[in-house]
Every structure is written in C-alpha cells, then in structure tokens.
Design a protein around this motif. Sequence first.
Motif, short mmCIF file in Angstrom:
data_model
loop_
_atom_site.label_atom_id
_atom_site.label_comp_id
_atom_site.label_asym_id
_atom_site.label_seq_id
_atom_site.Cartn_x
_atom_site.Cartn_y
_atom_site.Cartn_z
N ALA A 113 0.83 -1.21 0.00
CA ALA A 113 0.00 0.00 0.00
C ALA A 113 0.87 1.26 0.00
O ALA A 113 0.56 2.23 -0.69
CB ALA A 113 -0.94 -0.01 1.21
N GLN A 114 1.95 1.25 0.76
CA GLN A 114 2.85 2.40 0.78
C GLN A 114 3.54 2.58 -0.56
O GLN A 114 3.69 3.71 -1.05
CB GLN A 114 3.87 2.23 1.90
CG GLN A 114 3.29 2.37 3.30
CD GLN A 114 4.28 2.04 4.38
OE1 GLN A 114 5.01 1.04 4.29
NE2 GLN A 114 4.34 2.86 5.42
N LEU A 115 3.97 1.49 -1.17
CA LEU A 115 4.60 1.57 -2.48
C LEU A 115 3.64 2.12 -3.53
O LEU A 115 4.01 2.95 -4.37
CB LEU A 115 5.12 0.20 -2.90
CG LEU A 115 6.35 -0.32 -2.15
CD1 LEU A 115 6.54 -1.81 -2.42
CD2 LEU A 115 7.59 0.46 -2.54
N GLN A 116 2.41 1.67 -3.50
CA GLN A 116 1.42 2.11 -4.48
C GLN A 116 0.98 3.55 -4.26
O GLN A 116 0.46 4.17 -5.18
CB GLN A 116 0.21 1.17 -4.45
CG GLN A 116 0.54 -0.21 -4.98
CD GLN A 116 -0.62 -1.18 -4.86
OE1 GLN A 116 -1.52 -1.01 -4.03
NE2 GLN A 116 -0.62 -2.21 -5.71
N ALA A 117 1.22 4.07 -3.05
CA ALA A 117 0.89 5.48 -2.77
C ALA A 117 1.98 6.43 -3.24
O ALA A 117 1.77 7.65 -3.29
CB ALA A 117 0.65 5.66 -1.28
N MET A 118 3.13 5.90 -3.62
CA MET A 118 4.22 6.73 -4.11
C MET A 118 4.01 7.06 -5.58
O MET A 118 3.15 6.46 -6.24
CB MET A 118 5.55 5.98 -3.90
CG MET A 118 5.89 5.72 -2.44
SD MET A 118 7.38 4.71 -2.22
CE MET A 118 8.64 5.88 -2.77
N PRO A 119 4.77 8.01 -6.13
CA PRO A 119 4.67 8.28 -7.58
C PRO A 119 4.90 7.02 -8.39
O PRO A 119 5.77 6.21 -8.05
CB PRO A 119 5.78 9.32 -7.81
CG PRO A 119 5.93 10.01 -6.49
CD PRO A 119 5.71 8.94 -5.46
N GLN A 120 4.12 6.84 -9.45
CA GLN A 120 4.15 5.63 -10.25
C GLN A 120 4.59 5.94 -11.68
O GLN A 120 4.47 7.06 -12.15
CB GLN A 120 2.76 4.98 -10.29
CG GLN A 120 2.17 4.67 -8.92
CD GLN A 120 2.86 3.52 -8.23
OE1 GLN A 120 2.86 2.39 -8.74
NE2 GLN A 120 3.45 3.77 -7.06
N ARG A 121 5.08 4.90 -12.35
CA ARG A 121 5.42 5.01 -13.77
C ARG A 121 4.92 3.76 -14.49
O ARG A 121 5.04 2.65 -13.98
CB ARG A 121 6.94 5.14 -13.97
CG ARG A 121 7.35 5.20 -15.45
CD ARG A 121 8.85 5.31 -15.62
NE ARG A 121 9.23 5.18 -17.02
CZ ARG A 121 9.30 6.18 -17.89
NH1 ARG A 121 9.04 7.42 -17.48
NH2 ARG A 121 9.63 5.97 -19.14
N THR A 122 4.33 3.98 -15.67
CA THR A 122 3.92 2.88 -16.53
C THR A 122 4.70 2.97 -17.83
O THR A 122 4.82 4.05 -18.42
CB THR A 122 2.41 2.93 -16.81
OG1 THR A 122 1.70 2.72 -15.58
CG2 THR A 122 1.99 1.84 -17.81
N GLN A 123 5.22 1.83 -18.29
CA GLN A 123 6.03 1.82 -19.52
C GLN A 123 5.81 0.50 -20.25
O GLN A 123 5.63 -0.54 -19.62
CB GLN A 123 7.51 2.02 -19.18
CG GLN A 123 8.07 1.00 -18.20
CD GLN A 123 9.33 1.47 -17.50
OE1 GLN A 123 9.56 2.66 -17.29
NE2 GLN A 123 10.18 0.52 -17.13
N ILE A 124 5.79 0.58 -21.57
CA ILE A 124 5.65 -0.62 -22.40
C ILE A 124 6.99 -0.87 -23.07
O ILE A 124 7.44 -0.08 -23.91
CB ILE A 124 4.53 -0.45 -23.45
CG1 ILE A 124 3.20 -0.18 -22.75
CG2 ILE A 124 4.43 -1.68 -24.34
CD1 ILE A 124 2.04 0.09 -23.70
N THR A 125 7.63 -1.95 -22.68
CA THR A 125 9.00 -2.21 -23.11
C THR A 125 9.16 -3.67 -23.53
O THR A 125 8.31 -4.51 -23.25
CB THR A 125 9.98 -1.90 -21.97
OG1 THR A 125 9.59 -2.63 -20.80
CG2 THR A 125 10.03 -0.41 -21.67
#
Length: 257
Positions: A113-125
């Motif tokens: 939950a703490q990790l998911q509350a931090m800024p996120q990045r999505t990338q297709i690689t």
Amino acid sequence: MSWQPTKRQFLRRSLAGAGALVLAGCDRLGQTTWFPKLLATGETLSNTAHRALLSRKAMAQEFSEADLSPDFRSNGTANPNSAQYQAMVKNGFADWTLKVDGLVEKPVQLTMAQLQAMPQRTQITRHDCVEGWSAIGKWSGVPLHEILKMVQPKPSAKFVVFHCADPMEADGTVPYYESIDLDDAYHPQTILAHALNGNTLPVANGAPLRLRVERQLGYKQAKYLMRIELVERYDQIAGGKGGYWEDVAGYQWYAGI
C-alpha cells in the motif's frame, strides 16, 4: 508493427558482449570451462564500450499497447517453492514488506500500500532474454529513484543489491540475487513493478514485486523482491560477481542491450 532498430540501438545490442552472442543452450555452456572465460572477456569489453560510447541516460525503446505480446511468458522460477513464499501467496501477500537498508541514512520497510501510494510510472517495453526470446509487456510500478530519495544513500553507496524469495537450489537454499550500479538505479525507466498489462503482477512473473531495469537483459530483472541493500562493492556478496547467474555460470554483470 514492425520495429527496426536505430543505429544507437543496433550498437548497444552489438556491444552486449559474448554472453548475448551465444543465445541457446546457456545452461550447458555454463558448465564448460571455456565459456565462462569467454563471458568474462566479453564482460570487460561490453562494460567499457558501453560507458565509452553510449550515454547511460539513454532511454530504452518504448512501444504502444498494440505491440503487446499475446502472452508474457514466465522464465526461470515460476512459483518459488519456499515455505515462506507459499505462505505469502496463500494470504495474498498481506504480510509482505520490502526492506530497504544497507548504506542508507533512513532504512525502511514498505508495504505494498505504501509503495502504491508513491509516484508511479507505466512503460511498455521489450524484455530480451539471454536464451534468445523477447516479449513486450506493460509494466507499472514505483521508480527506484523515489525509494532512494526516501532512504538517502550514504556517500559510500555505489551499488544496489536485490535479494529475492525464489530459492535457486533443489534443497530450497540460495535465494536469487542481482545488483546494478547507481547509474541504472536512478534511471527513470528503472522501476519496481507490481503490475503487468494492467493487472496485479502474477506469481509466474514475480509477484508481488519485481525489478525492471529496461536497458539490460532479462536475468537482471530480479523477481520476487524481498530486500534491497545498498553497498559500496558487490564482490562481498555471495560468489563476488554481482548476481546469481554471474556467480554460477559466468554471465556478464553488466548485461546492457
């Protein structure tokens, strides 16, 4: 969509070293006496050439959702057979935490939950395996630099070591481990992924959390993360070459593509 490499990408692939030149039968080759020596030579050439000729800040190729592979295959461990990991699977990883320590000012233990509350990045690689196959996936997670900002590495910290839950020996011992330097750790595409193709990361692909360091080969993408340790040098970790396959089969430590 047909993808053609740029000159820079072609050069980066060409410099990946001797380990990437021999794509099939890696386990058998790793058992010979000559292949690890060849990889060691390629390691020095590859790492030196990458640093001299290519920017470590260069971005890996990113794709569109139309390019996603129909299935992102699992490779290596698909379901760690340790009692600890199986207990976490059974309770949906409710008790799992990521420990971050070593040469840091503020060690932490982070829940999902703490990790998911931090800024996120999505990338297709594209994931490139040393065995010769590739797959394109959509990864979402926390940029590693956000966690490093939180824990504040000490000046002596030079490398990041990833300790995993998947045992590599038949008797359930020797959990997988890998390492990268701070150049790759702070790269914007280096993330700790908790989702694949818009869904919670499957067990077969490294649940609950795995590393994506997009400019290196697949064996660097440590799965089943349990602990991140910052160190000054990696030659004191396990066999001293910076990662499990580096130690047991002579793979390159820097597996740039």
